[in-house]
Write an enzyme that holds these catalytic residues in place. Structure first.
Site, PDB file in Angstrom:
ATOM      1  N   LYS A 197     110.121 -41.456  59.782  1.00 59.77           N
ATOM      2  CA  LYS A 197     108.708 -41.844  59.754  1.00 59.77           C
ATOM      3  C   LYS A 197     108.513 -43.329  60.099  1.00 59.77           C
ATOM      4  O   LYS A 197     109.477 -44.104  60.098  1.00 59.77           O
ATOM      5  CB  LYS A 197     108.138 -41.516  58.374  1.00 59.77           C
ATOM      6  CG  LYS A 197     108.160 -40.013  58.044  1.00 59.77           C
ATOM      7  CD  LYS A 197     107.447 -39.732  56.718  1.00 59.77           C
ATOM      8  CE  LYS A 197     107.421 -38.251  56.402  1.00 59.77           C
ATOM      9  NZ  LYS A 197     106.632 -37.977  55.170  1.00 59.77           N
ATOM     10  N   TYR A 257     100.377 -31.584  60.317  1.00 58.35           N
ATOM     11  CA  TYR A 257     100.232 -31.478  58.862  1.00 58.35           C
ATOM     12  C   TYR A 257      99.011 -30.640  58.469  1.00 58.35           C
ATOM     13  O   TYR A 257      98.505 -30.798  57.353  1.00 58.35           O
ATOM     14  CB  TYR A 257     100.135 -32.873  58.239  1.00 58.35           C
ATOM     15  CG  TYR A 257     101.464 -33.591  58.105  1.00 58.35           C
ATOM     16  CD1 TYR A 257     102.427 -33.156  57.189  1.00 58.35           C
ATOM     17  CD2 TYR A 257     101.766 -34.707  58.866  1.00 58.35           C
ATOM     18  CE1 TYR A 257     103.648 -33.813  57.040  1.00 58.35           C
ATOM     19  CE2 TYR A 257     102.994 -35.376  58.732  1.00 58.35           C
ATOM     20  CZ  TYR A 257     103.915 -34.912  57.813  1.00 58.35           C
ATOM     21  OH  TYR A 257     105.115 -35.574  57.667  1.00 58.35           O
ATOM     22  N   HIS A 311     110.738 -36.846  57.104  1.00 59.52           N
ATOM     23  CA  HIS A 311     110.206 -35.500  56.884  1.00 59.52           C
ATOM     24  C   HIS A 311     111.371 -34.520  56.916  1.00 59.52           C
ATOM     25  O   HIS A 311     112.345 -34.740  57.629  1.00 59.52           O
ATOM     26  CB  HIS A 311     109.222 -35.139  58.007  1.00 59.52           C
ATOM     27  CG  HIS A 311     108.824 -33.685  58.010  1.00 59.52           C
ATOM     28  ND1 HIS A 311     107.836 -33.202  57.191  1.00 59.52           N
ATOM     29  CD2 HIS A 311     109.322 -32.619  58.683  1.00 59.52           C
ATOM     30  CE1 HIS A 311     107.730 -31.881  57.381  1.00 59.52           C
ATOM     31  NE2 HIS A 311     108.627 -31.510  58.279  1.00 59.52           N
ATOM     32  N   GLU A 368     107.821 -26.100  63.334  1.00 59.03           N
ATOM     33  CA  GLU A 368     107.816 -27.554  63.543  1.00 59.03           C
ATOM     34  C   GLU A 368     108.688 -27.941  64.743  1.00 59.03           C
ATOM     35  O   GLU A 368     108.331 -28.847  65.513  1.00 59.03           O
ATOM     36  CB  GLU A 368     108.291 -28.249  62.262  1.00 59.03           C
ATOM     37  CG  GLU A 368     107.276 -28.078  61.134  1.00 59.03           C
ATOM     38  CD  GLU A 368     107.783 -28.531  59.770  1.00 59.03           C
ATOM     39  OE1 GLU A 368     107.010 -28.416  58.798  1.00 59.03           O
ATOM     40  OE2 GLU A 368     108.939 -28.995  59.661  1.00 59.03           O
TER      41      GLU A 368
HETATM   42  P1  IDP Z   1     107.554 -33.340  51.515  1.00 59.47           P
HETATM   43  O1  IDP Z   1     107.496 -34.282  52.687  1.00 59.47           O
HETATM   44  O2  IDP Z   1     108.558 -33.792  50.498  1.00 59.47           O
HETATM   45  O3  IDP Z   1     107.752 -31.897  51.931  1.00 59.47           O
HETATM   46  P2  IDP Z   1     104.765 -32.651  51.008  1.00 59.47           P
HETATM   47  O4  IDP Z   1     104.219 -32.278  49.678  1.00 59.47           O
HETATM   48  O5  IDP Z   1     104.962 -31.566  52.025  1.00 59.47           O
HETATM   49  O6  IDP Z   1     106.151 -33.436  50.755  1.00 59.47           O
HETATM   50  O7  IDP Z   1     103.816 -33.773  51.604  1.00 59.47           O
HETATM   51  C1  IDP Z   1     103.909 -34.150  52.966  1.00 59.47           C
HETATM   52  C2  IDP Z   1     103.869 -35.659  53.053  1.00 59.47           C
HETATM   53  O8  IDP Z   1     102.603 -36.115  52.591  1.00 59.47           O
HETATM   54  C3  IDP Z   1     104.876 -36.403  52.177  1.00 59.47           C
HETATM   55  O9  IDP Z   1     106.167 -36.494  52.739  1.00 59.47           O
HETATM   56  C4  IDP Z   1     104.218 -37.759  52.049  1.00 59.47           C
HETATM   57  O10 IDP Z   1     104.404 -38.537  53.238  1.00 59.47           O
HETATM   58  C5  IDP Z   1     102.744 -37.378  51.949  1.00 59.47           C
HETATM   59  N1  IDP Z   1     102.316 -37.248  50.544  1.00 59.47           N
HETATM   60  C6  IDP Z   1     102.655 -36.257  49.668  1.00 59.47           C
HETATM   61  N2  IDP Z   1     102.094 -36.447  48.470  1.00 59.47           N
HETATM   62  C7  IDP Z   1     101.371 -37.594  48.590  1.00 59.47           C
HETATM   63  C8  IDP Z   1     100.539 -38.320  47.681  1.00 59.47           C
HETATM   64  O11 IDP Z   1     100.350 -37.958  46.513  1.00 59.47           O
HETATM   65  N3  IDP Z   1      99.966 -39.468  48.174  1.00 59.47           N
HETATM   66  C9  IDP Z   1     100.146 -39.895  49.463  1.00 59.47           C
HETATM   67  N4  IDP Z   1     100.903 -39.228  50.349  1.00 59.47           N
HETATM   68  C10 IDP Z   1     101.518 -38.105  49.916  1.00 59.47           C
HETATM   69 MG    MG Z   2     106.544 -30.677  53.069  1.00 57.72          MG
END
Ligand code: IDP
Ligand code: MG
Length: 139
Positions: A11, A51, A117, A128
């Site tokens: 990222k 996303y 990611h 993806e």
């Molecule tokens: P992951 O990347 O671990 O799978 P996801 O829940 O799929 O997590 O969320 C996608 C991305 O969204 C995260 O990697 C992060 O960059 C962002 N994100 C997730 N939760 C939050 C939050 O509470 N605040 C801000 N950004 C968040």
């Molecule tokens: Mg995710």
């Protein structure tokens, strides 16, 4: 190929901090092979499409803004149990909760700017990977 690939992005925060090399080294050291790779910048619209599953989440605007704020490295990785092994290697979404030795523990700046990611299922790994790469770009 199901079960053997996962999709990752390095990222914008990790690219900006010159951590592409160290993160790729951890990926290779953990036994993943690189099937496809590109260095590029997403538009906000492309980040929004990638996303789209998070459209209703409160952080969607922040996330798509952030993911289009600078270049990223996108890659397809292969290994047995690629999806679950890569999720273990990257660690928890919130870097304060990520275990020692994980990529996010070492390189993430915050829950939003969390360095990498990783796909969460075989189905999403396919979706993806197809979002970024044609068959001609995979080796
Ligand atoms: P992951 O990347 O671990 O799978 P996801 O829940 O799929 O997590 O969320 C996608 C991305 O969204 C995260 O990697 C992060 O960059 C962002 N994100 C997730 N939760 C939050 C939050 O509470 N605040 C801000 N950004 C968040
Ligand atoms: Mg995710």
């Amino acid at each position: 190929m199901v079960g053997k690939i996962t999709f990752t992005m390095i990222k914008p925060d990790a690219v900006e901090a010159n951590n592409i090399g160290p993160i790729l080294a951890m990926i290779n050291k953990a036994g993943f092979k690189i099937v496809a790779m590109k260095y590029m910048r997403l538009t906000k619209e492309q980040a929004g499409n990638f996303y789209a599953v998070h459209k209703e989440r409160p952080f969607y605007g922040e996330l798509t803004e952030y993911m289009s704020s600078g270049p990223i490295v996108a890659a397809i990785l292969s290994k047995e149990n690629a999806v679950s092994d890569y999720r273990k290697l990257i660690g928890a979404t919130d870097p304060t909760k990520a275990e020692d030795g994980t990529i996010r523990k070492q390189f993430a700046k915050s829950i939003a700017a969390n360095a990498v990611h990783g796909s969460d299922s075989d189905e999403n790994a396919e979706i993806e990977s197809n979002f970024f790469f044609s068959q001609l770009e995979r080796f």
